[in-house]
Scaffold this active site. Structure first.
Site, short mmCIF file in Angstrom:
data_model
loop_
_atom_site.label_atom_id
_atom_site.label_comp_id
_atom_site.label_asym_id
_atom_site.label_seq_id
_atom_site.Cartn_x
_atom_site.Cartn_y
_atom_site.Cartn_z
CG ASP A 67 55.13 59.04 7.15
OD1 ASP A 67 55.40 58.97 5.91
OD2 ASP A 67 54.59 59.64 7.72
CG ASP A 136 46.80 64.75 13.99
OD1 ASP A 136 47.69 65.20 13.26
OD2 ASP A 136 46.56 63.84 14.42
CG HIS A 138 50.22 63.85 11.84
ND1 HIS A 138 49.10 63.11 11.65
CD2 HIS A 138 50.56 64.18 10.57
CE1 HIS A 138 48.82 62.96 10.46
NE2 HIS A 138 49.57 63.60 9.66
CD GLU A 143 48.60 60.68 14.35
OE1 GLU A 143 48.59 61.75 14.18
OE2 GLU A 143 47.65 59.86 13.72
C1 F6R Z 1 53.25 62.02 4.88
C2 F6R Z 1 53.49 62.69 6.39
C3 F6R Z 1 52.48 63.24 6.80
C4 F6R Z 1 51.57 63.98 5.85
C5 F6R Z 1 50.36 64.87 6.54
C6 F6R Z 1 49.77 65.69 5.52
O1 F6R Z 1 54.46 61.04 4.47
O2 F6R Z 1 54.70 62.48 6.97
O3 F6R Z 1 52.63 63.85 8.10
O4 F6R Z 1 52.51 65.23 5.50
O5 F6R Z 1 49.42 63.93 6.88
O6 F6R Z 1 49.16 65.12 4.53
P1 F6R Z 1 48.53 65.96 3.27
O7 F6R Z 1 49.52 66.52 2.59
O8 F6R Z 1 47.96 64.91 2.54
O9 F6R Z 1 47.51 66.88 4.12
#
Ligand code: F6R
Length: 239
Positions: A67, A136, A138, A143
């Site tokens: 992403d 959440d 994701h 989302e």
């Molecule tokens: C980032 C991504 C997100 C993160 C998720 C957890 O490329 O795909 O899904 O993996 O938001 O983020 P952290 O590791 O910062 O808790």
């Protein structure tokens, strides 16, 4: 799903890096699906060390990230392209042209999204997709919603994600409101998925992902339907 319980973040990072090392050693032309965020930082340090020790050669590897924020270019310190260059790519011998992140500055957004999905298909799905887990539920920036999005798409980030990611920006208003992300269908094309989860703040959502019903309100729950998923989590996340 196979679940590996680790003592702490360091052990989680080492074990997860081990899966990538084994793959790249066995298949030097492997296609790695990569994630950003705090969780994989330790793993990327492990990969950099392994490269510096001569254990790994990335010269034939391709990488495809999950992403990118809309409106942030490679020079922006909070763009995911910048993160990947900074944490991993510039420290190893992967060829820049073999690394892919959605273009946050794309003018023709629809074409960029379609090309990104076609790229994933051209590899027949990545060999190993690394995932973190959002508070959440994701994965990528998929989302919670009322359906599973199939392909790479534009998404409006919800308030939980904006709140979680504001730590990287001056304030919450600076966090981009939209992003481009691989869809749930794109992620599910991966031959193997390794999800890493750390910390007590993820324990409730991880429980839902592992044991709750499969539903788009908890996007990562779809992983229960993938045939080759390894969840590597520390004791606090698995508590
Ligand atoms: C980032 C991504 C997100 C993160 C998720 C957890 O490329 O795909 O899904 O993996 O938001 O983020 P952290 O590791 O910062 O808790």
């Amino acid at each position: 799903m196979r679940v590996i319980s680790c003592k702490n973040y360091e052990q989680m990072s080492k074990i997860a890096a081990g899966f990538i090392k084994t793959l790249v050693q066995a298949k030097p032309e492997a296609v790695l699906g990569l994630a950003t965020g705090s969780t994989p930082e330790g793993l990327y340090k492990e990969l950099v060390s392994a490269y510096q020790n001569g254990e790994l050669d990335f010269s034939q590897v391709h990488t495809v990230n999950l992403d990118e924020y809309e409106g942030l270019g490679p020079q922006h310190e909070q763009s995911y392209r910048y993160f990947m260059n900074d944490k991993l790519f510039k420290h190893i011998n992967v060829k820049e042209e073999n690394t892919y992140v959605p273009d946050g500055l794309a003018k023709n957004i629809e074409a960029m999204l379609a090309d990104y999905e076609a790229l994933i298909d051209s590899f027949g799905g990545v060999d190993l997709q690394l995932l973190g887990l959002g508070h959440d539920g994701h994965i990528g920036f998929n989302e919670p919603c009322d359906h599973f999005e199939q392909k790479t798409h534009r998404v409006k980030l919800n308030s939980i994600t904006l709140e979680a990611n504001k730590r990287f920006f001056a304030n919450i208003d600076e966090v981009p409101k939209y992003a481009y992300t691989q869809g749930i269908g794109s992620i599910m094309k991966a031959k193997q998925i390794v999800m890493i989860v750390s910390g007590a703040d993820k324990k409730e959502i991880l429980h839902k992902v592992l044991y709750g019903p499969v539903c788009p309100e908890v996007p990562a729950s779809i992983l229960q339907f993938h045939k080759n998923v390894i969840v590597i989590a520390d004791e606090k996340a698995l508590a």
